[in-house]
Design a protein around this motif. Structure first.
Motif, PDB file in Angstrom:
ATOM      1  N   UNK A  75      28.334 -19.554  23.509  1.00 25.55           N
ATOM      2  CA  UNK A  75      28.224 -19.465  22.050  1.00 25.55           C
ATOM      3  C   UNK A  75      26.832 -19.879  21.602  1.00 25.55           C
ATOM      4  N   UNK A  76      26.350 -19.230  20.576  1.00 25.78           N
ATOM      5  CA  UNK A  76      25.071 -19.609  19.970  1.00 25.78           C
ATOM      6  C   UNK A  76      25.372 -20.335  18.663  1.00 25.78           C
ATOM      7  N   UNK A  77      25.476 -21.660  18.745  1.00 26.83           N
ATOM      8  CA  UNK A  77      25.816 -22.458  17.581  1.00 26.83           C
ATOM      9  C   UNK A  77      24.624 -23.289  17.115  1.00 26.83           C
ATOM     10  N   UNK A  78      24.583 -23.571  15.831  1.00 28.38           N
ATOM     11  CA  UNK A  78      23.649 -24.572  15.331  1.00 28.38           C
ATOM     12  C   UNK A  78      24.280 -25.945  15.542  1.00 28.38           C
ATOM     13  N   UNK A  79      23.473 -26.995  15.332  1.00 30.82           N
ATOM     14  CA  UNK A  79      24.035 -28.351  15.442  1.00 30.82           C
ATOM     15  C   UNK A  79      25.162 -28.545  14.430  1.00 30.82           C
ATOM     16  N   UNK A  80      24.976 -27.982  13.221  1.00 30.64           N
ATOM     17  CA  UNK A  80      26.034 -28.062  12.212  1.00 30.64           C
ATOM     18  C   UNK A  80      27.279 -27.327  12.686  1.00 30.64           C
ATOM     19  N   UNK A  81      27.099 -26.205  13.381  1.00 33.02           N
ATOM     20  CA  UNK A  81      28.213 -25.443  13.924  1.00 33.02           C
ATOM     21  C   UNK A  81      28.952 -26.215  15.004  1.00 33.02           C
ATOM     22  N   UNK A  82      28.200 -26.962  15.815  1.00 40.10           N
ATOM     23  CA  UNK A  82      28.817 -27.795  16.860  1.00 40.10           C
ATOM     24  C   UNK A  82      29.738 -28.827  16.233  1.00 40.10           C
ATOM     25  N   UNK A  83      29.288 -29.451  15.133  1.00 36.69           N
ATOM     26  CA  UNK A  83      30.108 -30.446  14.446  1.00 36.69           C
ATOM     27  C   UNK A  83      31.267 -29.777  13.708  1.00 36.69           C
ATOM     28  N   UNK A  84      30.977 -28.666  13.015  1.00 36.52           N
ATOM     29  CA  UNK A  84      32.015 -27.979  12.228  1.00 36.52           C
ATOM     30  C   UNK A  84      33.155 -27.489  13.106  1.00 36.52           C
ATOM     31  N   UNK A  85      32.815 -26.972  14.288  1.00 34.15           N
ATOM     32  CA  UNK A  85      33.826 -26.462  15.205  1.00 34.15           C
ATOM     33  C   UNK A  85      34.295 -27.531  16.192  1.00 34.15           C
TER      34      UNK A  85
END
Length: 445
Positions: free
Chosen positions: A205-215
């Motif tokens: 997955x290509x996530x942002x740091x915010x995406x890592x926390x959100x998911x």
């Protein structure tokens, strides 16, 4: 009256008008073998026992050979000195509501126990502290070890993904990460022959740091945390108050378990970054995440606001210490990441409060069997922590449920309890919405 063998005898009885209200904080009294005077056994009753007790009075006088007091003879009377009153920081109405709401949640989830704590992030004052099951300090019949323990300071458990906020705060403080930092998240990892995955199946997955926390991606957190050495990560965890007391000054408090950095394996580094392999108390977590809410300044929690003597003179409790643990910028960046958690596509939309910006984080941790010391698959400790308003934080609320039904998660089980308690706290203290909207933060790249 007047019947042979019938007589009256004065005795003292301690009453608790609030009954079960905040019982695990208030504590209770018990008679000892060595004294006729009951002593405080738990909570505030024990911590401030000497202050609350006061001093007995005495009377010395002459008596006749037959035991009658001799009028006009020498006598000395030392009046008794009442103890002081201890005033807590607890808001009675919020406490009552949270007690009911938490008890309902524990019952419906089939959990072993639950906790709910609300703290003013600016002052450290705990305005609500609930535990279920609890007891009535005025009734011995309701007391047993499992419900008289002050779990918020005495029970340790693994916090799970709530700790990802601390990992991200440490990285942001070093300038190594921001909400839009791009992280390539693998589908699985094997570290020290230990397989680690996320709670859902996925490829790269290509996530942002915010995406890592959100998911709430474990793997994304591990990748980000690899930028820190064992010692650096350990030092930040200590700065945030893990492995040391919370400063709340209540009896029997545990410091939790944070192993020395020198003993960490690569697997330890990985799992601790997302909240497994470290044990905490609930008040430690509230204090740590409260520092993020408070612009990077950590304030020790307090449960006592002051003392009142027999003459009505009030003395304020000592001001609690505070210290900066991360920069204001780092705290703001992690707050933005945490706001993504409560968005419609985050892991806890149930934590949303209409009109308010809410920052939060879910937690679902494998539960450790206290007898064997091993993880028990299918048994979790689930939680949710959040603060509001996210752009001008006032209160932080933390909800923990231990061993709920299978497949229960922090977002679905604990977040609704957070929503209800935080909503009442904002209303009770007249905290108005700020009127601003949550910034849109990209979760993927």
């Amino acid at each position: 009256a007047g019947a042979a063998g019938v007589f009256s005898q004065k005795t003292t009885m301690r009453t608790y008008p609030g009954g079960r209200l905040a019982a695990n904080l208030v504590g209770y009294m018990s008679q000892t073998k060595d004294s006729d005077t009951p002593v405080g056994v738990q909570g505030i009753e024990r911590q401030y026992d000497t202050l609350l007790t006061g001093k007995d009075g005495s009377a010395t006088y002459e008596v006749s050979p037959t035991g009658q007091r001799i009028p006009m003879a020498d006598s000395t009377v030392v009046p008794m000195k009442p103890g002081q009153d201890v005033q807590t920081t607890i808001d009675r109405d919020l406490q009552w509501y949270a007690d009911q709401r938490l008890a309902d949640a524990v019952r419906s989830a089939g959990a072993d126990w639950g906790l709910a704590i609300t703290m003013d992030v600016r002052t450290g004052q705990v305005v609500q502290l609930s535990q279920a099951p609890t007891f009535d300090p005025g009734s011995k019949a309701t007391m047993q070890d499992s419900n008289t323990v002050s779990r918020f300071v005495q029970t340790v458990y693994e916090p799970g993904s709530v700790l990802k906020t601390i990992t991200m705060a440490a990285l942001a403080d070093q300038g190594k990460i921001a909400p839009d930092t791009q992280i390539s998240v693998p589908g699985k990892m094997v570290i020290d022959k230990f397989p680690i995955g996320d709670y859902w199946q996925h490829g790269t997955l290509n996530l942002t740091a915010a995406g890592v926390i959100a998911k709430s991606s474990n793997l994304g957190t591990i990748v980000a945390a690899q930028q820190m050495s064992n010692q650096t990560m350990h030092d930040y965890l200590r700065k945030f108050g893990f492995g040391v007391g919370s400063g709340v000054q209540l009896p029997g408090e545990s410091r939790g378990i944070l192993a020395p950095a020198a003993s960490w394996t690569k697997a330890n580094h990985a799992t601790i970054s997302f909240g497994q392999g470290i044990s905490v108390t609930a008040l430690q977590v509230v204090r740590a995440v409260g520092a993020i809410a408070n612009g990077g300044v950590m304030v020790d929690p307090s449960v006592v606001s002051g003392f009142v003597d027999a003459d009505g003179h009030r003395t304020d409790a000592k001001e609690v210490p505070s210290r900066r643990v991360v920069s204001k910028k780092a705290a703001a960046e992690v707050t933005r990441m945490m706001e993504a958690v409560t968005a419609d596509d985050g892991t806890a939309p149930a934590a949303q409060i209409p009109g308010y910006r809410v920052a939060g984080k879910t937690g679902t941790a494998w539960r450790v069997n206290p007898v064997t010391g091993r993880y028990v698959r299918g048994q979790n400790t689930v939680s949710f922590i959040g603060f509001a308003p996210a752009d001008e934080p006032r209160f932080i609320t933390y909800v923990v449920l231990d061993k709920p039904f299978a497949n229960a998660g922090g977002g679905s089980t604990a977040a609704p309890v957070f929503h209800d308690i935080m909503s009442m706290a904002l209303e009770r203290f007249g905290v108005a919405p700020t009127g601003s909207r949550s910034p849109k933060v990209a979760q993927e790249w």
